[in-house]
Design a protein around this motif. Structure first.
Motif, PDB file in Angstrom:
ATOM      1  N   GLY A 161       5.377   1.545   0.021  1.00 10.04           N
ATOM      2  CA  GLY A 161       6.749   1.890   0.359  1.00 10.04           C
ATOM      3  C   GLY A 161       6.918   3.372   0.640  1.00 10.04           C
ATOM      4  O   GLY A 161       7.692   3.763   1.507  1.00 10.04           O
ATOM      5  N   VAL A 162       6.184   4.218  -0.093  1.00 10.01           N
ATOM      6  CA  VAL A 162       6.242   5.652   0.151  1.00 10.01           C
ATOM      7  C   VAL A 162       5.735   5.959   1.554  1.00 10.01           C
ATOM      8  O   VAL A 162       6.272   6.796   2.263  1.00 10.01           O
ATOM      9  N   ASP A 163       4.688   5.235   1.962  1.00 12.61           N
ATOM     10  CA  ASP A 163       4.132   5.471   3.292  1.00 12.61           C
ATOM     11  C   ASP A 163       4.999   4.874   4.389  1.00 12.61           C
ATOM     12  O   ASP A 163       5.240   5.489   5.401  1.00 12.61           O
ATOM     13  N   ASP A 164       5.431   3.684   4.197  1.00 13.28           N
ATOM     14  CA  ASP A 164       6.105   2.988   5.283  1.00 13.28           C
ATOM     15  C   ASP A 164       6.977   1.863   4.722  1.00 13.28           C
ATOM     16  O   ASP A 164       6.495   0.790   4.387  1.00 13.28           O
ATOM     17  N   GLN A 165       8.264   2.165   4.632  1.00 13.73           N
ATOM     18  CA  GLN A 165       9.183   1.200   4.054  1.00 13.73           C
ATOM     19  C   GLN A 165       9.277  -0.091   4.857  1.00 13.73           C
ATOM     20  O   GLN A 165       9.376  -1.177   4.307  1.00 13.73           O
ATOM     21  N   GLU A 166       9.237   0.060   6.183  1.00 15.93           N
ATOM     22  CA  GLU A 166       9.385  -1.110   7.053  1.00 15.93           C
ATOM     23  C   GLU A 166       8.294  -2.133   6.769  1.00 15.93           C
ATOM     24  O   GLU A 166       8.526  -3.331   6.780  1.00 15.93           O
ATOM     25  N   MET A 167       7.092  -1.583   6.517  1.00 23.50           N
ATOM     26  CA  MET A 167       5.969  -2.474   6.283  1.00 23.50           C
ATOM     27  C   MET A 167       6.205  -3.327   5.038  1.00 23.50           C
ATOM     28  O   MET A 167       5.951  -4.525   5.028  1.00 23.50           O
ATOM     29  N   VAL A 168       6.726  -2.670   3.993  1.00 31.27           N
ATOM     30  CA  VAL A 168       6.989  -3.388   2.745  1.00 31.27           C
ATOM     31  C   VAL A 168       8.003  -4.504   3.000  1.00 31.27           C
ATOM     32  O   VAL A 168       7.869  -5.620   2.511  1.00 31.27           O
ATOM     33  N   LYS A 169       9.013  -4.171   3.791  1.00 31.99           N
ATOM     34  CA  LYS A 169      10.028  -5.177   4.093  1.00 31.99           C
ATOM     35  C   LYS A 169       9.435  -6.329   4.887  1.00 31.99           C
ATOM     36  O   LYS A 169       9.779  -7.483   4.677  1.00 31.99           O
TER      37      LYS A 169
END
Lengths: 327, 289, 232
Positions: free
Chosen positions: B172-180
Motif C-alpha cells: 500500500g505504501v508503494d502503490d495503493q491502487e494495486m492493493v485495491k
C-alpha cells in the motif's frame, strides 16, 4: 501533488463601487461609534486581517499550505521591538529593517522548503517554524525569553504631531496601512504574475510545459507573503506593546490559517472576514470559559468537514449560481 | 570529553533515538500509507504520558500504565480515524488540517484535566537503579529503554516483512491502487495503521515519561522532533524511521553537550543539509516526497 | 540540424525496464507517429522528452542543443510544446485564462481574440474549462500547445475518446499545421496515423521495433504480429 485546499472561484469577484464605498465609510465611521474596547478589537481585526490576507496569497492563490507564517510575523515584531527598546523611534524607518529581515528569512527558508509540496511542505514549514519559536524562547539576551518577553514597546512615532497613544489615531494609521496593503496585494493577484501563481496552484506540470519556472513563481510568492506578514507583525508589536515567543508558535500559525479557512481561501476578502469572526468569537467565548483552544479545534474540524469554501467562498458560489440561473 | 563520557552520551543518544523511533515510525507509516501527516501524533504521545501517570497514581503499576495508556489512545486513534479522517477520503491535505484541529482539542483537554503544572512519571521500582560504566553511573532505566525500543523495532520489522498484513501495508505504501485491485478493503488498513501509530506514540509517552515528564507543549515539542526524524530518514519506510531516529537522537544528545541551550538548532542544521542534498531523506523513496 | 534526436534513452523503475536504448531522430517539419501496444513506454518517452522525468541514461537533443539536463520549462522556452494524454488543463479557470496563461500574457489583445474566434471559442471564453464537453477540452489541450508558437509539438493521443467527427476535425487541424512545425504524435487510431504521418516508429516493450513509411509499416509482418494483429 496533493490537491489544494479549495476550488477557488476564479471569476471576477469585484464588488460594485457602491458596496466598496459603503464598506470604507463603515470602517472610517466605526471608531466614532465604538467603545474603546470595541475599537481595540476592530484594530486587532485589521491587523490580523492583514496577516491572514498575506497567508491567503500562499494558501489560497499559490496552493501552498504553509505552517510557519507566524515566523515572519514574529521575527518582524521582534526586530522592531528590539530596535524600539534600544532607542530607535521613527516608525517609517523601522519598517525597513522589520520587513527586510522577514524577506531575508523567507528567501533563505524558501530555498530549503519549496522543493516539496502538499503535506510534506506543510510538515517542513511546521518544523522550521518551531525552530524559530525555540530560538526566540532560548535566546534570552535578545528576546527576553518566555517569562519577560519584550515589554514596553509603546506606540509608533510617525513624524507628525499626532499622538498614536490616542486609540482612534492609531486605528487610522492601521486602517491606512491595511487598505494600502489590500490594494497592493490585489494588484499583485490581478497581475500576470498573479495569474501565474494561480496557474501553478491549478496545474504545476502544465505550467512547466508552458515554459514557466514554477519554482521561482512559488519562491517569489512565498517572499511577498512574508513581507505583508511582517508588516502585520510590526503593527501588532505597537498594538500589543509586548512580544513573547508565543507570537512565533505553531498555535499562532494555526490561528491565522483558521481565519483563512473560515473566511474562504483564495478570496482575499474572506480571510479578513475570518479574522473578524475568530477574534469576536474568541472574545465572546473567553468571557464564559477558558477553553478557547478547544473551541478553536472544534471550529477547525467543522470548517474542514462541512464548510470548506469558507464564508466568503460559499457566498460567492451562491452568487455565481444565482447569476447562472438568471442567464 | 573522555571516552567514558562519550560512551555514556552515546548510550543516552541511543535511548533517546529509540524513544523517538516509537513516535516517528507511526508518523512515517501513516504518511506512507495514507498520505497524511498526522499533526496530532505528538498529542497522542503527550496524552499517553498523562494517562500513564493517572494509571500509575491509581494502581502503582508501571507496566499496566504502559499498556493501558497505549490501548486507550489507540482507541481514541480509531475514533478519530474512523469518524473524522475517513470522511475526507482522498482529500489528504484536508485530513492533515483535521488532525491539526484535534491537536488543539487534545492540548486543551489535557490542560483542563491535568492543569498547567509539569508532571513527572516515576520510574518503575525494579528499574530504578544505576549501572557502573567505566566509572560513570548510568541509569538502568535508560538501558531498559534501549532494549524495549530495539524489541519494538524488531517486532515491527517482523510484522511488516513476515506477515500477510504487513505485506499488504508495504504494498500500500508503494502503490495503493494495486492493493485495491487485489480486492482488499484499504480503509480497514488505514484505521489499523492509525491506531497502531497512536498506540506506539502513547507507549512512547509513558516510556519517556520518567525522563521527559508530561507537560503542556510536549505535544508539539516532540512532534517536531519526529518530523525531523522523517525528514532526515525519509518517509514511508521502517528503515528510514529507525536510522533517522537514531541519528536525531545522537545529534540532539551531543548537541546538548556542546551547545547546551541551542541543541535544537543542531537538529535543524542537519535537516537543512538533508533537504539540500537528499530531499527525499537518507533512506526515502525518491517519489515519496 | 535535426529537430529532435533521441539517443539511447533508457529508463527503468525498480527493475522494470520501461525504455531500453531508444534511438530515433526527427527532421525539421517531419510528422512522426509513435505506435505500440499499451505499456510499450510511449508516455514515459514523452515525459522524458519534455523533461518531466529524467532518463537513467542517454541524451536528448532539441534543435541541435543537448537538453538532457534541462528542466521542463527551459525546454518549453526552446520551442517544445506538448499535450497530455489525460486532460490536465487549468480546470477551474476560464478558457480565456487558459489561453492567456499559455501565451504568457494577460492582455486580452486582438491576438487572443483572433485565435479564439478561429477556434469558435470566443463566445465561450468565460466558461470554466471543467464545464466543457470532453471533446472541447481535448481541443483546448491542443490549442494551448499551439498558441505557444512551438517549433516542435508532441501530441499524446490527441484523438483518444473522441467521436469520429471530432477525430476528423482534430486530424485535419494537425494536418493543416505549418511545415515549420515538427510534429511527434502518439496515436492509437491507425486511420489517423496513416493519414498524418510521414514516418512511423513502432515501440514495443520499451524498444523501437522498427521504423519506416506508413506503407512499409503496414506491410511489416513483425508489426502485424505485435500490434496490428492483436489490436485490430
Amino acid at each position: 501533488m496533493i490537491s489544494i485546499l479549495n476550488k477557488l472561484i476564479p471569476a471576477e469577484t469585484n464588488l460594485p463601487w457602491l458596496a466598496k464605498v459603503t464598506m470604507l465609510l463603515i470602517l472610517v465611521l466605526l471608531p466614532f461609534i465604538l467603545s474603546s474596547y470595541g475599537l481595540s478589537l476592530l484594530t486587532k481585526v485589521l491587523i490580523f486581517g492583514l496577516f491572514a490576507m498575506s497567508l491567503d496569497i500562499l494558501v489560497g492563490f499559490t496552493g501552498l499550505v504553509s505552517f510557519n507564517h507566524a515566523s515572519f510575523f514574529g521575527v518582524a515584531a521582534y526586530t522592531v521591538g528590539i530596535l524600539v527598546n534600544r532607542g530607535f523611534e521613527n516608525f517609517w524607518l523601522l519598517l525597513i529593517p522589520g520587513i527586510a529581515i522577514a524577506l531575508l528569512l523567507a528567501g533563505l527558508l524558501g530555498l530549503l522548503i519549496l522543493r516539496s509540496s502538499g503535506a510534506y511542505f506543510l510538515m517542513i514549514t511546521l518544523a522550521f517554524g518551531q525552530m524559530l519559536f525555540a530560538l526566540a524562547w532560548k535566546w534570552r539576551s535578545l528576546t527576553g525569553g518566555d517569562d519577560d518577553g519584550l515589554p514596553g514597546i509603546g506606540r509608533p512615532e510617525i513624524g507628525l504631531p499626532i499622538s498614536m497613544w490616542n486609540e482612534q489615531n492609531f486605528y487610522f494609521l492601521v486602517l491606512i496601512l491595511f487598505i494600502g496593503s489590500f490594494l497592493l496585494i490585489k494588484k499583485v493577484i490581478k497581475s500576470p504574475f498573479g495569474k501565474s501563481i494561480v496557474g501553478t496552484r491549478e496545474n504545476e506540470l502544465r505550467m512547466q510545459s508552458l515554459g514557466y519556472n514554477t519554482w521561482l513563481i512559488k519562491y517569489i510568492s512565498y517572499i511577498i507573503a512574508a513581507g505583508f506578514a511582517a508588516l502585520a507583525g510590526i503593527l501588532y508589536t505597537y498594538f500589543n506593546g509586548f512580544i513573547s515567543p508565543q507570537e512565533l508558535d505553531w498555535s499562532m500559525s494555526g490561528y491565522i490559517l483558521l481565519m483563512v479557512i473560515i473566511g474562504g481561501a483564495g478570496t482575499l476578502v474572506g480571510p479578513v472576514v475570518g479574522a473578524a469572526v475568530i477574534i469576536i468569537l474568541q472574545n465572546l467565548i473567553s468571557t464564559y470559559t477558558e477553553l478557547w483552544p478547544l473551541f478553536m479545534g472544534l471550529i477547525f474540524i467543522l470548517c474542514v468537514l462541512f464548510a470548506r469554501d469558507g464564508i466568503v467562498g460559499s457566498l460567492l458560489k451562491l452568487y455565481q449560481k444565482k447569476v447562472g440561473e438568471m442567464k | 570529553m573522555d571516552s567514558a563520557q562519550i560512551i555514556i552520551q552515546a548510550l543516552n543518544g541511543l535511548s533517546y533515538g529509540l524513544l523517538l523511533f516509537l513516535l516517528a515510525t507511526g508518523l512515517s507509516l501513516i504518511f506512507g500509507l495514507m498520505g497524511v501527516i498526522n499533526l496530532a501524533h505528538g498529542s497522542f504521545y503527550m496524552l499517553g504520558a498523562y494517562v500513564g501517570l493517572a494509571i500509575i497514581n491509581l494502581t502503582g503499576n508501571f507496566v499496566l500504565a504502559l499498556l493501558g495508556a497505549a490501548l486507550i489512545l489507540a482507541f481514541v486513534g480509531i475514533l478519530v480515524e474512523r469518524f473524522f479522517i475517513q470522511r475526507l477520503y482522498k482529500r489528504e491535505l484536508d485530513q492533515v488540517l483535521l488532525t491539526f484541529g484535534f491537536a488543539y482539542i487534545f492540548m486543551d483537554v489535557a490542560k483542563w484535566i491535568w492543569g498547567g503544572t509539569p508532571r513527572s512519571l516515576p520510574k518503575p521500582p525494579f528499574l530504578n537503579s544505576s549501572l557502573n560504566i567505566l566509572g560513570e553511573a548510568f541509569p538502568v532505566y535508560r538501558i531498559a529503554m534501549i532494549i524495549i525500543g530495539l524489541f519494538v523495532a524488531l517486532a515491527l520489522w517482523l510484522f511488516l516483512e513476515r506477515t500477510r498484513v504487513g505485506a499488504v501495508i508495504r504494498a500500500g505504501v508503494d502503490d495503493q491502487e494495486m492493493v485495491k485491485a487485489m480486492g482488499i478493503n484499504i480503509k480497514i488498513f488505514f484505521t489499523g495503521i492509525f491506531a497502531l501509530g497512536a498506540f506506539l506514540a502513547a507507549f512512547g509517552g509513558v516510556i519517556g515519561g520518567p525522563i521527559m515528564g508530561a507537560y503542556l507543549g510536549l505535544d508539539f515539542n516532540i512532534l517536531v522532533l519526529a518530523l525531523a526524524v522523517v525528514v532526515v530518514g525519509g518517509l514511508g519506510t521502517l528503515k528510514g524511521a529507525f536510522w533517522g531516529s537514531i541519528l536525531i537522537g545522537f545529534i540532539e544528545t551531543f548537541g546538548k553537550v556542546f551547545f547546551i541551550n541551542f541543541a535544537i538548532v543542531t537538529i535543524y542544521i542537519a535537516m537543512a543539509l538533508i533537504l539540500i542534498f537528499k530531499p527525499a531523506g537518507l533512506l526515502g523513496k525518491e517519489e515519496s516526497y | 540540424m535535426k529537430a529532435l534526436e533521441i539517443k539511447n534513452i533508457s529508463k527503468s523503475y525498480g527493475g522494470l525496464d520501461v525504455l531500453i536504448n531508444v534511438y530515433f531522430t526527427l527532421e525539421q517539419g517531419e510528422r512522426r507517429a509513435i505506435i505500440g501496444p499499451n505499456g510499450a513506454g510511449k508516455t514515459s518517452l514523452f515525459n522524458i522528452i519534455s523533461g518531466i522525468i529524467k532518463p537513467d541514461s542517454g541524451e536528448i537533443y532539441l534543435l541541435g542543443q543537448n537538453v538532457t539536463r534541462l528542466s521542463t520549462y527551459l525546454r518549453s522556452r526552446l520551442g517544445l510544446a506538448r499535450t497530455f494524454q489525460r486532460n490536465t488543463l487549468f480546470n477551474n479557470l476560464s478558457i480565456l485564462d487558459n489561453v492567456e496563461l499559455a501565451l504568457h500574457s494577460t492582455k486580452s489583445d486582438s491576438n487572443i481574440k483572433d485565435i479564439l474566434r478561429n477556434w469558435g471559442l470566443w463566445d465561450k471564453r468565460k466558461v470554466i474549462v471543467k464545464e466543457l464537453s470532453y471533446g472541447e477540452q481535448r481541443q483546448i489541450e491542443i490549442l494551448l500547445a499551439l498558441v505557444q508558437s512551438p517549433k516542435i509539438i508532441i501530441l499524446d493521443e490527441p484523438t483518444a475518446g473522441m467521436s469520429p467527427m471530432e477525430t476528423k476535425t482534430i486530424t485535419e487541424m494537425i494536418k493543416s499545421l505549418s511545415r515549420d512545425i515538427t510534429v511527434l504524435i502518439i496515436e492509437h487510431d491507425m486511420d489517423v496515423v496513416f493519414n498524418l504521418a510521414d514516418g512511423i516508429s513502432v515501440l514495443h516493450n520499451g524498444q523501437i521495433l522498427c521504423e519506416g513509411s506508413p506503407d512499409e509499416i503496414k506491410s511489416n509482418p513483425l508489426v502485424k504480429e505485435v500490434y496490428l494483429g492483436t489490436d485490430h
